[in-house]
Design a protein around this motif. Structure first.
Motif, PDB file in Angstrom:
ATOM      1  N   SER A  12      68.521  39.350  50.863  1.00  0.00           N
ATOM      2  CA  SER A  12      68.559  37.896  50.674  1.00  0.00           C
ATOM      3  C   SER A  12      69.613  37.517  49.638  1.00  0.00           C
ATOM      4  CB  SER A  12      67.189  37.382  50.236  1.00  0.00           C
ATOM      5  OG  SER A  12      66.200  37.657  51.205  1.00  0.00           O
ATOM      6  N   SER A  13      69.720  38.297  48.572  1.00  0.00           N
ATOM      7  CA  SER A  13      70.720  38.027  47.535  1.00  0.00           C
ATOM      8  C   SER A  13      72.128  38.156  48.091  1.00  0.00           C
ATOM      9  CB  SER A  13      70.525  38.985  46.354  1.00  0.00           C
ATOM     10  OG  SER A  13      69.247  38.814  45.772  1.00  0.00           O
ATOM     11  N   TYR A 128      72.915  41.170  60.950  1.00  0.00           N
ATOM     12  CA  TYR A 128      72.409  41.229  59.570  1.00  0.00           C
ATOM     13  C   TYR A 128      71.287  40.220  59.350  1.00  0.00           C
ATOM     14  CZ  TYR A 128      72.497  41.151  54.452  1.00  0.00           C
ATOM     15  OH  TYR A 128      72.149  41.216  53.125  1.00  0.00           O
ATOM     16  N   ASN A 129      71.559  38.970  59.666  1.00  0.00           N
ATOM     17  CA  ASN A 129      70.562  37.931  59.422  1.00  0.00           C
ATOM     18  C   ASN A 129      69.359  38.069  60.347  1.00  0.00           C
ATOM     19  OD1 ASN A 129      69.742  35.464  58.052  1.00  0.00           O
ATOM     20  ND2 ASN A 129      70.091  34.460  60.013  1.00  0.00           N
ATOM     21  N   GLY A 130      69.603  38.471  61.593  1.00  0.00           N
ATOM     22  CA  GLY A 130      68.488  38.687  62.510  1.00  0.00           C
ATOM     23  C   GLY A 130      67.556  39.770  62.015  1.00  0.00           C
ATOM     24  N   PHE A 131      68.136  40.843  61.446  1.00  0.00           N
ATOM     25  CA  PHE A 131      67.293  41.906  60.895  1.00  0.00           C
ATOM     26  C   PHE A 131      66.529  41.419  59.672  1.00  0.00           C
ATOM     27  CE2 PHE A 131      66.561  45.281  57.817  1.00  0.00           C
ATOM     28  CZ  PHE A 131      65.787  46.156  58.576  1.00  0.00           C
ATOM     29  N   LEU A 132      67.211  40.707  58.770  1.00  0.00           N
ATOM     30  CA  LEU A 132      66.559  40.232  57.552  1.00  0.00           C
ATOM     31  C   LEU A 132      65.378  39.314  57.868  1.00  0.00           C
ATOM     32  CD1 LEU A 132      66.278  39.719  54.521  1.00  0.00           C
ATOM     33  CD2 LEU A 132      68.123  38.022  54.707  1.00  0.00           C
ATOM     34  N   GLN A 133      65.628  38.292  58.708  1.00  0.00           N
ATOM     35  CA  GLN A 133      64.551  37.347  59.035  1.00  0.00           C
ATOM     36  C   GLN A 133      63.443  38.046  59.811  1.00  0.00           C
ATOM     37  OE1 GLN A 133      64.856  34.451  57.561  1.00  0.00           O
ATOM     38  NE2 GLN A 133      66.988  34.814  56.985  1.00  0.00           N
ATOM     39  N   LEU A 206      69.283  20.766  58.881  1.00  0.00           N
ATOM     40  CA  LEU A 206      67.884  20.332  58.863  1.00  0.00           C
ATOM     41  C   LEU A 206      66.978  21.377  59.507  1.00  0.00           C
ATOM     42  CD1 LEU A 206      68.050  16.519  59.783  1.00  0.00           C
ATOM     43  CD2 LEU A 206      67.904  17.580  57.525  1.00  0.00           C
ATOM     44  N   GLU A 207      67.437  21.962  60.598  1.00  0.00           N
ATOM     45  CA  GLU A 207      66.656  23.007  61.273  1.00  0.00           C
ATOM     46  C   GLU A 207      66.274  24.120  60.313  1.00  0.00           C
ATOM     47  OE1 GLU A 207      67.339  24.682  65.315  1.00  0.00           O
ATOM     48  OE2 GLU A 207      69.178  23.503  65.161  1.00  0.00           O
ATOM     49  N   TRP A 208      67.267  24.667  59.639  1.00  0.00           N
ATOM     50  CA  TRP A 208      67.001  25.868  58.839  1.00  0.00           C
ATOM     51  C   TRP A 208      66.287  25.569  57.539  1.00  0.00           C
ATOM     52  CZ3 TRP A 208      66.363  29.195  62.044  1.00  0.00           C
ATOM     53  CH2 TRP A 208      67.209  29.409  63.112  1.00  0.00           C
ATOM     54  N   PHE A 209      66.446  24.366  57.013  1.00  0.00           N
ATOM     55  CA  PHE A 209      65.617  24.009  55.869  1.00  0.00           C
ATOM     56  C   PHE A 209      64.179  23.755  56.319  1.00  0.00           C
ATOM     57  CE2 PHE A 209      69.434  23.483  53.291  1.00  0.00           C
ATOM     58  CZ  PHE A 209      68.974  23.974  52.077  1.00  0.00           C
ATOM     59  N   PRO A 219      63.962  34.994  52.363  1.00  0.00           N
ATOM     60  CA  PRO A 219      65.025  35.160  53.365  1.00  0.00           C
ATOM     61  C   PRO A 219      65.371  33.854  54.083  1.00  0.00           C
ATOM     62  CG  PRO A 219      63.470  36.967  53.519  1.00  0.00           C
ATOM     63  CD  PRO A 219      62.866  35.964  52.581  1.00  0.00           C
ATOM     64  N   ALA A 220      64.370  33.042  54.389  1.00  0.00           N
ATOM     65  CA  ALA A 220      64.630  31.787  55.104  1.00  0.00           C
ATOM     66  C   ALA A 220      65.377  30.797  54.226  1.00  0.00           C
ATOM     67  CB  ALA A 220      63.311  31.185  55.591  1.00  0.00           C
TER      68      ALA A 220
END
Length: 261
Positions: A12-13, A128-133, A206-209, A219-220
């Motif tokens: 996440s960092s 990367y992001n798909g794995f993290l989330q 707006l979606e991701w927030f 992570p989100a």
């Protein structure tokens, strides 16, 4: 697979740092694809064509990992596969967004060819992001039994759906500006484009927030911040492009946030 909080924190960092780096790099100079590509109005040379992919193919390949990686993590989870709330949120919200981007949006888009290196970087980020989330929501997320009644859950879901609606509708309005095979740019009209040049970007933010609030996890929120850093400059440079190119462009429009910026 076991949950590793230190791995989640580290990944996440890195995502936050990457977003801030992109904001610094492209805050003044736009990324060179789409309307900001060099010599966009000229017919590309044969060797240049080989370094580009058609827009439909590029979007499909770029977005696919963000859907596929979390879906595989969900499938590999020990039974019950889809029972925990975190898995349902991941499947319904995150994978739902990327299912649309991969299997619907990519086949409808009428954009210009994408540079191959841009597609490759996009694919790597989506892995990367798909794995993290996916890793966090499948193996780490724990919610109380009454989380669905929490104001964070309900407001996040509503914000996510509202943003997704804006994003999809704005993409539809952009597609209507072009006939099949046409690549020239026109002034966007209708919907939230009345107020901002980057209505589709505003909807995605707006979606991701909304997703971050509904899931209430690091992570989100890191991804939501990254989204602002990535699409914010894009919206700003789109706005400047329209002002330069079209003398009749509405001066009252903002770049990204209605009435503010």
């Amino acid at each position: 697979m076991q949950c590793s909080p230190s791995l989640v924190g580290a990944l996440s960092s890195v995502l936050v740092v990457l977003g801030l780096l992109i904001l610094w790099l492209y805050g003044r100079t736009p990324t060179r694809y789409g309307k900001h590509a060099e010599a966009a109005a000229e017919k590309p040379l044969p060797q240049e064509r080989r370094r580009h992919l058609p827009a439909k193919c590029a979007w499909f390949l770029q977005e696919l990992p963000a859907f596929l990686v979390p879906a595989v993590l969900l499938a590999l989870r020990n039974p019950p596969h889809f029972a925990p709330l975190g898995c349902r949120l991941l499947g319904g919200m995150f994978c739902g967004h990327y299912f649309h981007r991969t299997f619907i949006y990519s086949f409808l888009t009428r954009g210009r060819p994408f540079p191959l290196h841009t597609v490759l970087f996009g694919m790597l980020f989506c892995v990367y992001n798909g794995f993290l989330q996916g890793y966090y929501m499948v193996y780490c997320a724990e919610y109380p039994d009454d989380w669905c009644n929490d104001i964070r859950f309900t407001s996040g879901i509503l914000l996510f759906l509202f943003g997704m609606g804006i994003n999809i509708h704005s993409d539809f309005l952009l597609r209507k500006l072009r006939k099949p095979g046409e690549l020239n740019y026109k002034i966007p009209q209708g919907g939230l484009f009345v107020y901002v040049s980057g209505a589709n970007f505003f909807g995605e933010i707006l979606e991701w927030f909304g997703y971050a609030i509904a899931t209430w996890c690091l992570p989100a929120f890191a991804f939501a911040l990254f989204t602002v850093c990535f699409v914010g400059p894009r919206a700003y440079h789109h706005h400047r492009y329209y002002l330069r190119k079209f003398t009749g462009y509405p001066r009252s429009r903002k770049a990204l946030i209605p009435f503010i910026f």
